[in-house]
Scaffold this motif. Structure first.
Motif, PDB file in Angstrom:
ATOM      1  N   ALA A 253       0.830  -1.206   0.000  1.00 29.08           N
ATOM      2  CA  ALA A 253       0.000   0.000   0.000  1.00 29.08           C
ATOM      3  C   ALA A 253       0.868   1.261   0.000  1.00 29.08           C
ATOM      4  CB  ALA A 253      -0.914   0.000   1.222  1.00 29.08           C
ATOM      5  N   ILE A 254       1.942   1.231   0.780  1.00 24.51           N
ATOM      6  CA  ILE A 254       2.862   2.374   0.827  1.00 24.51           C
ATOM      7  C   ILE A 254       3.482   2.601  -0.560  1.00 24.51           C
ATOM      8  CG2 ILE A 254       5.027   3.257   1.812  1.00 24.51           C
ATOM      9  CD1 ILE A 254       4.368   1.458   4.292  1.00 24.51           C
ATOM     10  N   THR A 255       3.925   1.517  -1.166  1.00 25.58           N
ATOM     11  CA  THR A 255       4.584   1.594  -2.472  1.00 25.58           C
ATOM     12  C   THR A 255       3.645   2.147  -3.535  1.00 25.58           C
ATOM     13  OG1 THR A 255       6.020  -0.278  -1.899  1.00 25.58           O
ATOM     14  CG2 THR A 255       5.815   0.276  -4.231  1.00 25.58           C
ATOM     15  N   GLU A 256       2.432   1.637  -3.565  1.00 27.94           N
ATOM     16  CA  GLU A 256       1.464   2.093  -4.569  1.00 27.94           C
ATOM     17  C   GLU A 256       1.101   3.561  -4.374  1.00 27.94           C
ATOM     18  OE1 GLU A 256      -1.794  -0.600  -4.348  1.00 27.94           O
ATOM     19  OE2 GLU A 256      -0.678  -2.272  -5.249  1.00 27.94           O
ATOM     20  N   ALA A 257       0.922   3.964  -3.119  1.00 32.30           N
ATOM     21  CA  ALA A 257       0.572   5.365  -2.838  1.00 32.30           C
ATOM     22  C   ALA A 257       1.731   6.296  -3.186  1.00 32.30           C
ATOM     23  CB  ALA A 257       0.193   5.515  -1.364  1.00 32.30           C
ATOM     24  N   TYR A 258       2.938   5.860  -2.901  1.00 34.97           N
ATOM     25  CA  TYR A 258       4.107   6.692  -3.207  1.00 34.97           C
ATOM     26  C   TYR A 258       4.298   6.807  -4.726  1.00 34.97           C
ATOM     27  CZ  TYR A 258       8.762   8.723  -2.930  1.00 34.97           C
ATOM     28  OH  TYR A 258       9.838   9.561  -3.069  1.00 34.97           O
ATOM     29  N   ARG A 259       4.113   5.703  -5.442  1.00 36.63           N
ATOM     30  CA  ARG A 259       4.243   5.713  -6.901  1.00 36.63           C
ATOM     31  C   ARG A 259       3.216   6.671  -7.516  1.00 36.63           C
ATOM     32  NH1 ARG A 259       3.043   0.713  -7.948  1.00 36.63           N
ATOM     33  NH2 ARG A 259       5.171  -0.118  -7.908  1.00 36.63           N
ATOM     34  N   ARG A 264       5.657   8.198 -11.263  1.00 39.08           N
ATOM     35  CA  ARG A 264       6.640   7.406 -12.023  1.00 39.08           C
ATOM     36  C   ARG A 264       6.985   6.158 -11.211  1.00 39.08           C
ATOM     37  NH1 ARG A 264      11.006   7.896  -8.965  1.00 39.08           N
ATOM     38  NH2 ARG A 264      11.512   9.908  -7.979  1.00 39.08           N
ATOM     39  N   GLU A 265       7.795   5.296 -11.830  1.00 33.77           N
ATOM     40  CA  GLU A 265       8.277   4.129 -11.098  1.00 33.77           C
ATOM     41  C   GLU A 265       9.323   4.544 -10.065  1.00 33.77           C
ATOM     42  OE1 GLU A 265       7.124   0.944 -11.270  1.00 33.77           O
ATOM     43  OE2 GLU A 265       5.583   1.947 -12.482  1.00 33.77           O
ATOM     44  N   LEU A 266       9.435   3.786  -9.008  1.00 34.74           N
ATOM     45  CA  LEU A 266      10.363   4.111  -7.932  1.00 34.74           C
ATOM     46  C   LEU A 266      11.801   3.788  -8.320  1.00 34.74           C
ATOM     47  CD1 LEU A 266       7.558   3.939  -6.521  1.00 34.74           C
ATOM     48  CD2 LEU A 266       8.742   3.022  -4.526  1.00 34.74           C
TER      49      LEU A 266
END
Length: 285
Positions: A253-259, A264-266
């Motif tokens: 969830a953190i990764t998707e929200a940050y992206r 863009r991709e991380l």
């Protein structure tokens, strides 16, 4: 290859070495005295720095500031014949190291027990290949919150800030130059089962750093960075910290929200930062 670099009329620094974990060492040049920032990871490191200062016509330091207790910032202190100053907790942590032996067997045993980490043990072995006679020399002077040092024409504010890397971290603000020597304070905690950041420590630390009017920031194991470069790094840390709190350490969830937020991709640094916050949430919640 280490080099001594001039950042301003008042500030010089020696570049780091990743293989043996030599951090940046700094010299603040006042009209009356030169201040050395950190003592290096060995007597050889400290002596080399002092030699390079002399070659460039810089007055020998009359005082050293120690930013925190980790070996790579203090093992060079025994080569210094001038006083040093550190946060009171830094001195206390350094005292804990005095009984240790530093031969390979002792290092390996402490790694096995979780007292030392493999990365540091390996770097110590590489830095001290000829002999391992390490003398933990304690700071001459301690302070409890912050201290101002007038070097003549330039003022250094040394302030304890803490953080996840180690609770005793201090920073040095070179006021007239608008240079903030952060040392290792914004790095993750390495002395744990997993490298980690915590939400509360990170946000508190970033708020304190924001109170300084700096244009250049010194990161001990990287390089001096501009205000915009530091601001980007701080923005990443603050954003991931807030998302970690919001999503209760749920990595996906953190990764998707940050992206979605950055559009863009991380990159590798952002992926690692998220993992470190997830580690911290899992370890300490």
């Amino acid at each position: 290859m280490q080099t001594l670099e001039k950042l301003s009329e008042r500030f010089w620094y020696q570049t780091p070495v990743s293989e043996t974990d030599r951090p940046i060492l700094g010299a603040v040049v006042g009209d009356n005295m030169t201040l050395m920032i950190d003592a290096g990871n060995s007597e050889n490191h400290a002596k080399y720095f002092l030699k390079e200062l002399s070659k460039n016509g810089i007055r020998k330091p009359g005082l050293a500031v120690i930013t925190h207790w980790h070996w790579d910032h203090i093992f060079g202190m025994s080569a210094l014949d001038f006083p040093s100053i550190a946060f009171s907790q830094t001195k206390a942590k350094m005292k804990e190291l005095k009984p240790f032996s530093w031969d390979d067997a002792a290092l390996d045993e402490r790694v096995k027990q979780g007292i030392e980490i493999e990365f540091c043990a390996t770097a110590i072995k590489k830095e001290f290949q000829e002999h391992r006679k390490i003398n933990i020399k304690l700071p001459t002077i301690t302070f409890d919150e912050k201290i101002d040092i007038d070097l003549g024409g330039v003022t250094c504010i040394v302030q304890h800030v803490g953080g996840d890397h180690t609770a005793d971290s201090s920073i040095v603000y070179i006021k007239e130059e608008k240079i903030l020597f952060l040392a290792d304070c914004i790095y993750a905690n390495m002395y744990a089962p997993q490298n980690n950041y915590t939400v509360s420590n990170t946000l508190k630390l970033l708020d304190v750093i924001d109170t300084f009017d700096a244009e250049t920031y010194i990161l001990s194991h990287w390089k001096p960075v501009s205000k915009s470069e530091y601001s980007q790094e701080a923005k990443t840390l603050r954003s991931v910290a807030n998302l970690t709190e919001k999503f209760k350490g749920e990595k996906q969830a953190i990764t998707e929200a940050y992206r979605e937020w950055i559009g863009r991709e991380l990159n590798g640094n952002e992926i690692e930062t998220i993992q470190f916050f997830v580690n911290g949430y899992e370890l300490y919640q």
